[in-house]
Write a protein that holds these residues in place. Structure first.
Motif, PDB file in Angstrom:
ATOM      1  N   SER A 272       1.458  -1.544   0.103  1.00 32.03           N
ATOM      2  CA  SER A 272      -0.037  -0.030  -0.228  1.00 32.03           C
ATOM      3  C   SER A 272       0.880   0.973  -0.036  1.00 32.03           C
ATOM      4  O   SER A 272       0.455   2.586  -0.606  1.00 32.03           O
ATOM      5  CB  SER A 272      -1.110   0.108   1.082  1.00 32.03           C
ATOM      6  N   ARG A 274       3.691   1.624  -0.863  1.00 27.13           N
ATOM      7  CA  ARG A 274       4.005   1.863  -2.735  1.00 27.13           C
ATOM      8  C   ARG A 274       3.073   2.195  -3.805  1.00 27.13           C
ATOM      9  O   ARG A 274       3.321   2.353  -4.715  1.00 27.13           O
ATOM     10  CB  ARG A 274       4.594   0.155  -3.238  1.00 27.13           C
ATOM     11  N   PHE A 275       2.095   1.161  -3.794  1.00 29.95           N
ATOM     12  CA  PHE A 275       1.135   1.942  -4.431  1.00 29.95           C
ATOM     13  C   PHE A 275      -0.360   2.572  -4.036  1.00 29.95           C
ATOM     14  O   PHE A 275      -1.197   2.071  -4.373  1.00 29.95           O
ATOM     15  CB  PHE A 275       0.882   0.968  -4.769  1.00 29.95           C
ATOM     16  N   GLU A 276       0.351   3.711  -3.249  1.00 27.20           N
ATOM     17  CA  GLU A 276      -0.428   4.001  -2.431  1.00 27.20           C
ATOM     18  C   GLU A 276      -1.617   4.840  -3.686  1.00 27.20           C
ATOM     19  O   GLU A 276      -2.610   5.510  -2.914  1.00 27.20           O
ATOM     20  CB  GLU A 276       0.209   6.098  -1.576  1.00 27.20           C
ATOM     21  N   ASN A 277      -1.129   5.378  -4.840  1.00 24.77           N
ATOM     22  CA  ASN A 277      -2.581   6.234  -5.413  1.00 24.77           C
ATOM     23  C   ASN A 277      -3.044   5.353  -6.281  1.00 24.77           C
ATOM     24  O   ASN A 277      -4.090   5.894  -7.582  1.00 24.77           O
ATOM     25  CB  ASN A 277      -1.508   7.276  -6.479  1.00 24.77           C
ATOM     26  N   SER A 278      -2.995   4.270  -6.342  1.00 29.56           N
ATOM     27  CA  SER A 278      -3.709   3.071  -6.655  1.00 29.56           C
ATOM     28  C   SER A 278      -5.372   3.075  -7.089  1.00 29.56           C
ATOM     29  O   SER A 278      -5.271   3.186  -5.196  1.00 29.56           O
ATOM     30  CB  SER A 278      -3.294   1.095  -6.642  1.00 29.56           C
ATOM     31  N   LYS A 279      -5.498   2.456  -7.741  1.00 30.38           N
ATOM     32  CA  LYS A 279      -7.364   2.702  -7.168  1.00 30.38           C
ATOM     33  C   LYS A 279      -7.550   1.243  -6.622  1.00 30.38           C
ATOM     34  O   LYS A 279      -8.448   1.384  -5.843  1.00 30.38           O
ATOM     35  CB  LYS A 279      -8.133   2.765  -8.677  1.00 30.38           C
ATOM     36  N   LEU A 280      -6.999   0.832  -7.051  1.00 26.49           N
ATOM     37  CA  LEU A 280      -6.930  -0.590  -6.384  1.00 26.49           C
ATOM     38  C   LEU A 280      -7.164  -1.041  -4.812  1.00 26.49           C
ATOM     39  O   LEU A 280      -7.938  -1.494  -3.982  1.00 26.49           O
ATOM     40  CB  LEU A 280      -6.055  -2.131  -6.942  1.00 26.49           C
ATOM     41  N   VAL A 281      -5.647  -0.339  -4.671  1.00 27.61           N
ATOM     42  CA  VAL A 281      -5.115   0.198  -3.050  1.00 27.61           C
ATOM     43  C   VAL A 281      -6.156   0.772  -2.374  1.00 27.61           C
ATOM     44  O   VAL A 281      -6.649   0.946  -0.831  1.00 27.61           O
ATOM     45  CB  VAL A 281      -4.529   0.587  -2.711  1.00 27.61           C
ATOM     46  N   ASP A 282      -6.392   1.971  -3.177  1.00 29.87           N
ATOM     47  CA  ASP A 282      -7.879   3.391  -2.396  1.00 29.87           C
ATOM     48  C   ASP A 282      -8.896   2.214  -2.460  1.00 29.87           C
ATOM     49  O   ASP A 282      -9.673   2.577  -1.236  1.00 29.87           O
ATOM     50  CB  ASP A 282      -7.712   4.466  -3.360  1.00 29.87           C
TER      51      ASP A 282
END
Length: 358
Positions: A272, A274-282
């Motif tokens: 999360s 590393r990919f903080e701006n990912s739509k899936l993570v959000d």
């Protein structure tokens, strides 16, 4: 002020989805393709353990500031809040236990009281308490019969509402008994007291927990294989003692649950970040923030829909139906979370809990 660790909410979302899959297959049916059963069984006991560990982490994050500053007034307020939340969750869980006997929330309430007793304890004392809860359970098995009250064919528990039956179920042989399941929340509390913003520490936990999980599985498998001598009846008997099944919750299962939950939480924190701006993570982050709402909703709404459509078939659906329905319901939960968080700060049931307990 430390930035919110979104990976914890992502892990919470995954734990809830895992619990939905497990509970739907238990209620609706689990007969069908063996590979689907095998995949679905991965979540057995592990999703719930992760959910409890995450609750312990949440309690640590709620209390860390007051403990570090030795702010006794703030700590008193936090203690009262924990007591109120414990009571709230206990009442919510008990309120629908007639339609969902495997509820975990009323157990939560009691776990939280044990954590509250150790709020100021040293980290080493908390870990020692974790080990104690795990070890006490097999000792109790020497004196008490784990099967008392149970009909494992129907999963009905006789005399649940009697005083003795209720206490026995709550502390010893229910679905998530206080002894030893409190160990999961205490471990989460210990975990949450660490510096989870430190990538080095989180990576260390990730690798240690992964290695421990693999070693426990190998130890369990080889021990059963060696002691059984290949006899299937012996394999079945030894699996009860040395296997990693959640019932009864013996040490192999408990340590597996701790290893799995540590692995999931640390992985979610790292991914999360590393990919903080990912739509899936959000999306998963928002879903995790509504975890309590979705836990109750999967019982009241998710199971309720099938009850209304065809109550006679409950228990006889295929494993394929149970898993597909669980995934579809989880997907709707994610969509609801995205919509809800656009308009509101917390989930419906989370809002009620805060209103009642803060």
């Amino acid at each position: 002020m430390n930035k919110r660790i979104i990976g914890i909410d992502v892990a919470r979302a995954l734990a809830v989805i895992g619990m939905i899959i497990v509970n739907f297959k238990v209620v609706f049916g689990a007969n069908g393709l063996s590979w689907v059963k095998s995949v679905a069984s991965i979540f057995d006991g592990k999703a719930a353990a992760t959910f409890v560990v995450l609750a312990g982490i949440g309690l640590a994050l709620m209390t860390n500031s007051a403990i570090q500053k030795n702010d006794q007034d703030k700590l008193k307020i936090v203690r009262i809040r924990i007591m109120k939340r414990a009571l709230f969750l206990f009442i919510v869980g008990i309120s629908y236990i007639t339609i969902w006997p495997a509820d975990i929330l009323h157990f939560y309430g009691v776990y939280m009281l044990f954590v509250m007793l150790l709020l100021n304890a040293k980290k080493s004392t908390i870990l020692a308490s974790v080990i104690t809860f795990i070890i006490v359970f097999p000792i109790l098995l020497i004196f008490w019969n784990y099967e008392t009250g149970w009909n494992f064919e129907t999963l009905n528990y006789e005399h649940f509402w009697s005083f003795n039956g209720f206490i026995r179920n709550l502390f010893f042989n229910g679905f998530h008994p206080v002894i030893p399941w409190t160990a999961f929340m205490l471990f989460g509390y210990w975990f949450g007291k660490q510096n989870l913003h430190d990538n080095k520490f989180v990576k260390k936990i990730f690798w240690i927990s992964l290695i421990c999980f693999i070693l426990i599985q190998l130890l369990s498998y080889t021990t059963i294989l060696l002691l059984s001598g290949g006899n299937q009846e012996s394999v079945n008997e030894l699996t009860q003692i040395l296997g990693t099944n959640p019932m009864p919750p013996l040490p192999m299962y408990m340590f597996t649950g701790i290893a799995v939950s540590s692995f999931i939480v640390s992985a979610c924190i790292l991914i999360s970040k590393r990919f903080e701006n990912s739509k899936l993570v959000d999306a998963l982050y928002k879903t995790g923030q509504l975890a309590l709402t979705f836990y109750v909703a999967h019982v009241i709404i998710g199971m309720g829909i099938i009850e209304v459509i065809n109550s006679n078939k409950i228990g006889n659906y295929s494993i394929e139906f149970s898993v597909i329905y669980a995934i579809a319901f989880s997907f709707l939960c994610i969509l609801f979370a995205i919509y809800w968080r656009k308009h509101f700060k917390s989930g419906p049931l989370e809002w009620v809990m805060r209103k009642v307990t803060d």
